[in-house]
Design a protein around this motif. Structure first.
Motif, PDB file in Angstrom:
ATOM      1  N   GLY A 156      13.760 -12.572  24.480  1.00 20.16           N
ATOM      2  CA  GLY A 156      13.386 -11.576  23.488  1.00 20.16           C
ATOM      3  C   GLY A 156      12.150 -12.008  22.719  1.00 20.16           C
ATOM      4  O   GLY A 156      11.485 -12.986  23.059  1.00 20.16           O
ATOM      5  N   ALA A 157      11.835 -11.266  21.660  1.00 20.82           N
ATOM      6  CA  ALA A 157      10.647 -11.569  20.869  1.00 20.82           C
ATOM      7  C   ALA A 157      10.805 -11.037  19.456  1.00 20.82           C
ATOM      8  O   ALA A 157      11.483 -10.029  19.235  1.00 20.82           O
ATOM      9  CB  ALA A 157       9.402 -10.946  21.512  1.00 20.82           C
ATOM     10  N   VAL A 158      10.177 -11.728  18.530  1.00 15.17           N
ATOM     11  CA  VAL A 158      10.049 -11.212  17.166  1.00 15.17           C
ATOM     12  C   VAL A 158       8.855 -10.269  17.148  1.00 15.17           C
ATOM     13  O   VAL A 158       7.747 -10.645  17.550  1.00 15.17           O
ATOM     14  CB  VAL A 158       9.857 -12.351  16.151  1.00 15.17           C
ATOM     15  N   LEU A 159       9.070  -9.041  16.711  1.00 11.57           N
ATOM     16  CA  LEU A 159       8.038  -8.012  16.747  1.00 11.57           C
ATOM     17  C   LEU A 159       7.361  -7.858  15.395  1.00 11.57           C
ATOM     18  O   LEU A 159       7.724  -8.529  14.424  1.00 11.57           O
ATOM     19  CB  LEU A 159       8.675  -6.683  17.188  1.00 11.57           C
ATOM     20  N   SER A 160       6.389  -6.979  15.338  1.00 12.60           N
ATOM     21  CA  SER A 160       5.690  -6.733  14.074  1.00 12.60           C
ATOM     22  C   SER A 160       6.676  -6.257  13.016  1.00 12.60           C
ATOM     23  O   SER A 160       7.645  -5.558  13.309  1.00 12.60           O
ATOM     24  CB  SER A 160       4.589  -5.700  14.273  1.00 12.60           C
ATOM     25  N   LYS A 161       6.425  -6.628  11.778  1.00  7.85           N
ATOM     26  CA  LYS A 161       7.371  -6.342  10.705  1.00  7.85           C
ATOM     27  C   LYS A 161       7.341  -4.861  10.320  1.00  7.85           C
ATOM     28  O   LYS A 161       6.333  -4.174  10.511  1.00  7.85           O
ATOM     29  CB  LYS A 161       7.067  -7.198   9.490  1.00  7.85           C
ATOM     30  N   PRO A 162       8.437  -4.365   9.761  1.00  8.12           N
ATOM     31  CA  PRO A 162       8.463  -2.976   9.302  1.00  8.12           C
ATOM     32  C   PRO A 162       7.441  -2.749   8.191  1.00  8.12           C
ATOM     33  O   PRO A 162       7.092  -3.671   7.438  1.00  8.12           O
ATOM     34  CB  PRO A 162       9.896  -2.807   8.776  1.00  8.12           C
ATOM     35  N   ALA A 163       6.980  -1.535   8.084  1.00  9.12           N
ATOM     36  CA  ALA A 163       6.020  -1.192   7.041  1.00  9.12           C
ATOM     37  C   ALA A 163       6.700  -1.170   5.683  1.00  9.12           C
ATOM     38  O   ALA A 163       7.891  -0.850   5.569  1.00  9.12           O
ATOM     39  CB  ALA A 163       5.409   0.174   7.329  1.00  9.12           C
ATOM     40  N   ALA A 164       5.955  -1.506   4.660  1.00  5.88           N
ATOM     41  CA  ALA A 164       6.468  -1.406   3.295  1.00  5.88           C
ATOM     42  C   ALA A 164       6.656   0.062   2.925  1.00  5.88           C
ATOM     43  O   ALA A 164       5.941   0.938   3.413  1.00  5.88           O
ATOM     44  CB  ALA A 164       5.496  -2.063   2.327  1.00  5.88           C
ATOM     45  N   ARG A 165       7.621   0.326   2.077  1.00  4.13           N
ATOM     46  CA  ARG A 165       7.842   1.685   1.587  1.00  4.13           C
ATOM     47  C   ARG A 165       6.796   2.009   0.524  1.00  4.13           C
ATOM     48  O   ARG A 165       6.324   1.125  -0.193  1.00  4.13           O
ATOM     49  CB  ARG A 165       9.255   1.820   1.032  1.00  4.13           C
ATOM     50  N   LYS A 166       6.456   3.270   0.419  1.00  5.93           N
ATOM     51  CA  LYS A 166       5.421   3.669  -0.540  1.00  5.93           C
ATOM     52  C   LYS A 166       5.934   3.641  -1.974  1.00  5.93           C
ATOM     53  O   LYS A 166       5.155   3.478  -2.915  1.00  5.93           O
ATOM     54  CB  LYS A 166       4.903   5.065  -0.193  1.00  5.93           C
ATOM     55  N   ARG A 167       7.246   3.813  -2.143  1.00  8.59           N
ATOM     56  CA  ARG A 167       7.824   3.807  -3.486  1.00  8.59           C
ATOM     57  C   ARG A 167       8.376   2.427  -3.826  1.00  8.59           C
ATOM     58  O   ARG A 167       8.932   1.741  -2.970  1.00  8.59           O
ATOM     59  CB  ARG A 167       8.931   4.856  -3.588  1.00  8.59           C
ATOM     60  N   GLN A 168       8.238   2.042  -5.096  1.00  8.65           N
ATOM     61  CA  GLN A 168       8.741   0.751  -5.565  1.00  8.65           C
ATOM     62  C   GLN A 168       9.408   0.924  -6.933  1.00  8.65           C
ATOM     63  O   GLN A 168       8.864   1.618  -7.798  1.00  8.65           O
ATOM     64  CB  GLN A 168       7.606  -0.266  -5.688  1.00  8.65           C
ATOM     65  N   ILE A 169      10.569   0.292  -7.101  1.00  2.00           N
ATOM     66  CA  ILE A 169      11.290   0.331  -8.375  1.00  2.00           C
ATOM     67  C   ILE A 169      11.732  -1.084  -8.727  1.00  2.00           C
ATOM     68  O   ILE A 169      12.257  -1.806  -7.872  1.00  2.00           O
ATOM     69  CB  ILE A 169      12.535   1.243  -8.307  1.00  2.00           C
ATOM     70  N   GLU A 170      11.539  -1.468  -9.960  1.00  2.00           N
ATOM     71  CA  GLU A 170      12.001  -2.763 -10.451  1.00  2.00           C
ATOM     72  C   GLU A 170      13.144  -2.546 -11.436  1.00  2.00           C
ATOM     73  O   GLU A 170      13.034  -1.719 -12.349  1.00  2.00           O
ATOM     74  CB  GLU A 170      10.859  -3.516 -11.136  1.00  2.00           C
ATOM     75  N   PHE A 171      14.236  -3.303 -11.238  1.00  7.65           N
ATOM     76  CA  PHE A 171      15.394  -3.226 -12.127  1.00  7.65           C
ATOM     77  C   PHE A 171      15.521  -4.542 -12.883  1.00  7.65           C
ATOM     78  O   PHE A 171      15.578  -5.616 -12.280  1.00  7.65           O
ATOM     79  CB  PHE A 171      16.672  -2.953 -11.326  1.00  7.65           C
ATOM     80  N   ILE A 172      15.562  -4.439 -14.204  1.00  7.46           N
ATOM     81  CA  ILE A 172      15.630  -5.594 -15.095  1.00  7.46           C
ATOM     82  C   ILE A 172      16.934  -5.515 -15.869  1.00  7.46           C
ATOM     83  O   ILE A 172      17.249  -4.473 -16.448  1.00  7.46           O
ATOM     84  CB  ILE A 172      14.428  -5.596 -16.059  1.00  7.46           C
ATOM     85  N   GLY A 173      17.715  -6.604 -15.891  1.00  9.77           N
ATOM     86  CA  GLY A 173      18.975  -6.524 -16.621  1.00  9.77           C
ATOM     87  C   GLY A 173      19.785  -7.797 -16.561  1.00  9.77           C
ATOM     88  O   GLY A 173      19.283  -8.875 -16.222  1.00  9.77           O
ATOM     89  N   ASP A 174      21.071  -7.644 -16.889  1.00 11.60           N
ATOM     90  CA  ASP A 174      21.993  -8.774 -16.916  1.00 11.60           C
ATOM     91  C   ASP A 174      22.996  -8.647 -15.781  1.00 11.60           C
ATOM     92  O   ASP A 174      22.684  -8.104 -14.721  1.00 11.60           O
ATOM     93  CB  ASP A 174      22.671  -8.858 -18.290  1.00 11.60           C
ATOM     94  N   SER A 175      24.216  -9.146 -15.991  1.00 11.86           N
ATOM     95  CA  SER A 175      25.208  -9.148 -14.907  1.00 11.86           C
ATOM     96  C   SER A 175      25.574  -7.748 -14.440  1.00 11.86           C
ATOM     97  O   SER A 175      25.943  -7.550 -13.285  1.00 11.86           O
ATOM     98  CB  SER A 175      26.465  -9.884 -15.364  1.00 11.86           C
ATOM     99  N   LEU A 176      25.482  -6.756 -15.318  1.00 12.42           N
ATOM    100  CA  LEU A 176      25.789  -5.386 -14.922  1.00 12.42           C
ATOM    101  C   LEU A 176      24.766  -4.857 -13.916  1.00 12.42           C
ATOM    102  O   LEU A 176      25.068  -3.995 -13.087  1.00 12.42           O
ATOM    103  CB  LEU A 176      25.843  -4.474 -16.148  1.00 12.42           C
ATOM    104  N   THR A 177      23.564  -5.374 -13.982  1.00 16.51           N
ATOM    105  CA  THR A 177      22.525  -5.024 -13.016  1.00 16.51           C
ATOM    106  C   THR A 177      22.648  -5.860 -11.752  1.00 16.51           C
ATOM    107  O   THR A 177      22.345  -5.392 -10.648  1.00 16.51           O
ATOM    108  CB  THR A 177      21.133  -5.193 -13.649  1.00 16.51           C
ATOM    109  N   VAL A 178      23.121  -7.100 -11.896  1.00 17.43           N
ATOM    110  CA  VAL A 178      23.306  -7.986 -10.745  1.00 17.43           C
ATOM    111  C   VAL A 178      24.349  -7.430  -9.774  1.00 17.43           C
ATOM    112  O   VAL A 178      24.228  -7.566  -8.557  1.00 17.43           O
ATOM    113  CB  VAL A 178      23.720  -9.400 -11.212  1.00 17.43           C
ATOM    114  N   GLY A 179      25.407  -6.814 -10.314  1.00 18.46           N
ATOM    115  CA  GLY A 179      26.542  -6.419  -9.484  1.00 18.46           C
ATOM    116  C   GLY A 179      27.675  -7.420  -9.571  1.00 18.46           C
ATOM    117  O   GLY A 179      28.468  -7.585  -8.633  1.00 18.46           O
ATOM    118  N   TYR A 180      27.788  -8.063 -10.722  1.00 22.34           N
ATOM    119  CA  TYR A 180      28.753  -9.130 -11.005  1.00 22.34           C
ATOM    120  C   TYR A 180      30.181  -8.693 -10.656  1.00 22.34           C
ATOM    121  O   TYR A 180      30.732  -7.790 -11.263  1.00 22.34           O
ATOM    122  CB  TYR A 180      28.638  -9.445 -12.487  1.00 22.34           C
TER     123      TYR A 180
END
Length: 384
Positions: A156-180
């Motif tokens: 087999g072979a490692v192929l070219s990587k998937p393209a980045a998505r056009k949308r980006q979201i950043e989530f900032i928080g504590d354990s409730l954001t982590v998924g604790y």
């Protein structure tokens, strides 16, 4: 020692992971891991070493430090996406603290529990092109994780990587954001149960981003607040101490944005730890001074985000419980000063069961919150 605290609790253990993989090391089998056919298979480790390193073969939006043959990281929910052809794929890791899910063609085929220094193999795939996704499930701020890339099985072979998505979201928080502890079946959890049942990949942030077809970062740190941590713990640091870092356990570390991370939306959810417990007699706060300090620091943090990402980014400030009113005041002050791209979102906790560890969000709650947050973000003007 590993200590956990309830509410938006935090854990702490000191250990630094160092990448020491070498070609020809026989892969060790990982607790909880399996192949696509249900039986573990070990093969000789062959870490991918390309002319420009791991990032040449994988897509990631996470905060990583590129060391060439590996990437290092600390934050929860960091994911790597790649493409391979053939009947198998190896995942080169050095991590004795975190857990991972391996997904092939959209299906989780293995969960790697503190895999250590190994290349874990998924075999028995059909002989064709496959998408592979590796995602870090939990938060391990005391440790440094390392990923050495995907490896193709013989033929087999490692192929070219998937393209980045056009949308980006950043989530900032504590354990409730982590998924604790969001996969727990009990609110009472041991430290080990907490680690095994935390899954950032099904947190409200990850769900919301996927529903919006966006790349994302989950920059969450359990137990920390804007100015006060859970029950007054660790008074020498706050969430803001660590926000700039790629490696949370390295004092003074600063993540170097490669220039590709330009989120159109940043969601801030900090305040539970500041206000969920009464001020202790030995703390330097009164309820009024704590509230004032929180609003001041929150305003400064929003300015930091605005300076970092520019005027085109929409910042969603989440208000809930005791801190909702304070967040509203901070947002109003920003709006009155002319920054109309700061928006308040009230996190309605009706219908939530809080069945995660230590009364945190359950996976059910994360889905409910995402059901409410997704249309709010989608309806914001001039976001995408």
């Amino acid at each position: 020692m590993y200590v956990t605290f309830s509410a938006a609790g935090w854990g702490r253990r000191r250990r630094v992971g160092v990448w020491a993989a070498a070609a020809g090391v026989v892969a060790s089998l990982v607790s909880g891991a399996s192949t696509a056919e249900g039986a573990p298979v070990a093969q000789a480790a062959r870490p991918f070493v390309g002319p420009t390193g791991v990032l040449a073969q994988v897509h990631t939006a996470g905060r990583v430090k590129d060391t060439g043959n590996t990437v290092q990281y600390s934050w929860p929910g960091v994911y790597f996406e790649g493409r391979v052809s053939g009947t198998g794929v190896g995942i080169a890791l050095n991590d004795s603290a975190a857990d991972y899910d391996v997904q092939v063609d959209g299906t989780t085929v293995a969960t790697l529990v503190t895999p250590g220094n190994t290349t874990h193999w998924i075999n028995g795939l059909s002989n064709r092109t496959h998408t592979v996704r590796l995602v870090k499930r939990n938060d391990t701020p005391w440790d440094t994780s390392a990923f050495g890339g995907f490896v193709a099985a013989p033929g087999g072979a490692v192929l070219s990587k998937p393209a980045a998505r056009k949308r980006q979201i950043e989530f900032i928080g504590d354990s409730l954001t982590v998924g604790y502890g969001n996969l727990s079946t009990s609110r009472t959890c041991t430290s080990d149960q907490l680690r095994r049942t935390t899954n950032s990949d099904v947190s409200y942030g990850a769900l919301t981003a996927r529903r919006l077809n966006a790349d994302y970062q989950i920059n969450g740190y359990s137990g920390l607040g804007m100015v006060r941590n859970y029950n007054g713990g660790r008074p020498d640091v706050t969430y803001r101490t660590f926000y700039d870092r790629a490696l949370q356990n390295v004092p003074g570390d600063v993540w170097q944005n490669p220039g590709t991370w330009r989120p159109q939306v940043v969601v801030v959810n900090l305040g539970t730890n500041d206000f969920s417990t009464a001020v202790n007699p030995d703390e330097p706060w009164t309820p009024d001074s704590l509230a004032a300090a929180y609003r001041s620091a929150y305003g400064d943090f929003l300015q930091k985000l605005r300076t970092r990402y520019g005027t085109g980014t929409t910042i969603v400030a989440v208000g809930a419980g005791q801190y909702a009113g304070h967040v509203q005041q901070v947002v109003k002050a920003r709006n009155d000063a002319g920054d109309r791209r700061v928006r308040h979102w009230f996190l309605d906790d009706s219908g939530l069961d809080f069945l995660g560890c230590d009364w945190h969000y359950s996976a059910h709650d994360d889905r409910v919150i995402s059901d409410r947050l997704t249309p709010f973000i989608a309806g914001l003007p001039r976001v995408w």
